[in-house]
Design a protein around this motif. Structure first.
Motif, PDB file in Angstrom:
ATOM      1  N   THR A  74      -6.092  -2.697  14.908  1.00 55.06           N
ATOM      2  CA  THR A  74      -5.283  -3.878  15.222  1.00 55.06           C
ATOM      3  C   THR A  74      -3.942  -3.467  15.822  1.00 55.06           C
ATOM      4  OG1 THR A  74      -4.238  -4.046  13.032  1.00 55.06           O
ATOM      5  CG2 THR A  74      -6.340  -5.203  13.336  1.00 55.06           C
ATOM      6  N   HIS A  75      -3.468  -2.269  15.449  1.00 51.80           N
ATOM      7  CA  HIS A  75      -2.210  -1.745  15.996  1.00 51.80           C
ATOM      8  C   HIS A  75      -2.438  -0.958  17.289  1.00 51.80           C
ATOM      9  CE1 HIS A  75       0.073  -2.741  12.342  1.00 51.80           C
ATOM     10  NE2 HIS A  75      -0.972  -2.307  11.655  1.00 51.80           N
ATOM     11  N   ARG A  76      -3.710  -0.739  17.621  1.00 56.21           N
ATOM     12  CA  ARG A  76      -4.101   0.067  18.794  1.00 56.21           C
ATOM     13  C   ARG A  76      -3.471   1.460  18.742  1.00 56.21           C
ATOM     14  NH1 ARG A  76      -3.660  -4.951  23.120  1.00 56.21           N
ATOM     15  NH2 ARG A  76      -5.816  -5.662  22.879  1.00 56.21           N
ATOM     16  N   THR A  77      -3.512   2.070  17.567  1.00 59.89           N
ATOM     17  CA  THR A  77      -2.959   3.411  17.397  1.00 59.89           C
ATOM     18  C   THR A  77      -3.987   4.525  17.222  1.00 59.89           C
ATOM     19  OG1 THR A  77      -2.670   2.915  15.037  1.00 59.89           O
ATOM     20  CG2 THR A  77      -0.750   2.618  16.458  1.00 59.89           C
ATOM     21  N   PRO A  78      -5.225   4.278  16.778  1.00 66.01           N
ATOM     22  CA  PRO A  78      -6.138   5.417  16.578  1.00 66.01           C
ATOM     23  C   PRO A  78      -6.452   6.170  17.860  1.00 66.01           C
ATOM     24  CG  PRO A  78      -6.962   3.471  15.444  1.00 66.01           C
ATOM     25  CD  PRO A  78      -5.836   3.029  16.317  1.00 66.01           C
ATOM     26  N   PHE A  79      -6.487   5.462  18.998  1.00 67.22           N
ATOM     27  CA  PHE A  79      -6.862   6.062  20.273  1.00 67.22           C
ATOM     28  C   PHE A  79      -5.831   5.679  21.341  1.00 67.22           C
ATOM     29  CE2 PHE A  79     -10.591   4.546  17.903  1.00 67.22           C
ATOM     30  CZ  PHE A  79     -11.176   5.758  17.571  1.00 67.22           C
ATOM     31  N   ALA A  80      -5.772   6.483  22.385  1.00 65.91           N
ATOM     32  CA  ALA A  80      -4.889   6.151  23.504  1.00 65.91           C
ATOM     33  C   ALA A  80      -5.452   4.995  24.314  1.00 65.91           C
ATOM     34  CB  ALA A  80      -4.698   7.383  24.394  1.00 65.91           C
ATOM     35  N   SER A  81      -6.780   4.889  24.380  1.00 60.12           N
ATOM     36  CA  SER A  81      -7.438   3.844  25.159  1.00 60.12           C
ATOM     37  C   SER A  81      -7.399   2.501  24.431  1.00 60.12           C
ATOM     38  CB  SER A  81      -8.897   4.239  25.419  1.00 60.12           C
ATOM     39  OG  SER A  81      -9.645   3.143  25.881  1.00 60.12           O
TER      40      SER A  81
END
Length: 295
Positions: A74-81
């Motif tokens: 939800t924070h879009r932090t695990p991956f760069a994409s």
């Protein structure tokens, strides 16, 4: 007494910039390990190896703790994409019946109003205040009931909750309907094999109590104030649990600095360990203390 904003403001600008850099590598390796474990254990169950039934709760824990990846996505932090973050969140949400687009809005509101009554949507159901309420909560049954009601509402086009922006409601409804179609497709496989029951349905029912216990430690019995150093708990635990939960036991660290990718949270912990005010020495210790306060 330093609050979370003052802490972040005290850090050098170059450090703040470095800590929020995102990359695909660490997340993909972790994803491969987590899903690899699910596929391996599921394969053993499907093959009917001796004692396969003992693997059901193991499989359940592996699946339900995909919640922590969905949460991070939800924070879009695990991956760069951005796309990889969103699709990882959607797949995880399907497996645990937690629609990703809806949960993103819900979770952003939780971060904005953490542990503040009347504002934080996580507090709408309340925390279990008695042993009996705790047992009912930990069973996972209230979770499944609430999620089924949520899915029925979303599929019917009813998107409640002021935290869901008007422009996002269409995506929320479409996703819920696609999830239902996916569940129907999975159910149709029962016409020729019961494998989906034993590698998915029964395991997630058995695994949900472990997730309920884990989540209760994040904010349970924390002060209802705006300071993230007080309204959130970091739980010290084993390396295996931190791996399973994508480092989310470092929960104060995550709430103080939510844009830091999961693999850098141990570094954040090193920066703020002496600032932590609410901690627990493991989940067993937290649960004992939580129940003791309900006597």
């Amino acid at each position: 007494m330093m609050d979370h904003r003052e802490f972040l403001g005290s850090l050098p600008a170059d450090l703040r910039e470095r800590m929020v850099e995102r990359s695909d590598g660490p997340g993909l390796w972790h994803l491969a390990g987590h899903f690899g474990a699910i596929l391996a254990v599921g394969g053993l169950i499907a093959a009917g190896v001796p004692g396969w039934w003992l693997l059901l709760p193991v499989q359940g824990v592996l699946i339900v703790f995909l919640f922590t990846l969905e949460h991070e996505a939800t924070h879009r932090t695990p991956f760069a994409s951005v796309g990889l973050n969103d699709w990882a969140g959607r797949v995880c949400g399907f497996l645990i019946l937690l629609p990703f687009e809806w949960f993103r809005a819900f979770h952003m509101a939780h971060h904005r109003w953490t542990n503040l009554p009347g504002k934080d949507p996580e507090l709408e159901g309340g925390k279990p205040a008695t042993w009996r309420a705790w047992g009912w909560h930990v069973s996972g049954l209230p979770y499944w009931g609430s999620q089924l009601r949520l899915m029925l509402a979303l599929v019917g086009g009813r998107v409640t909750g002021a935290y869901v922006a008007e422009g996002a409601k269409g995506r929320v409804v479409v996703e819920a309907r696609v999830m239902v179609l996916g569940c129907v497709a999975a159910a149709l496989t029962l016409l020729w094999t019961p494998v989906v029951i034993w590698v998915w349905v029964v395991p997630v029912l058995l695994g949900q109590p472990f997730l309920r216990l884990y989540l209760l430690a994040e904010h349970g019995d924390c002060p209802e104030v705006a300071n993230m150093f007080e309204n959130t708990r970091t739980t010290f635990t084993t390396r295996a649990v931190r791996w399973l939960t994508w480092n989310m036991p470092y929960h104060v660290e995550h709430h103080v600095w939510p844009m830091v990718p999961f693999h850098r949270l141990p570094e954040v912990h090193g920066l703020m360990r002496d600032k932590l005010r609410v901690t627990a020495e493991g989940y067993v210790a937290f649960t004992k203390d939580y129940l003791a306060r309900r006597r």
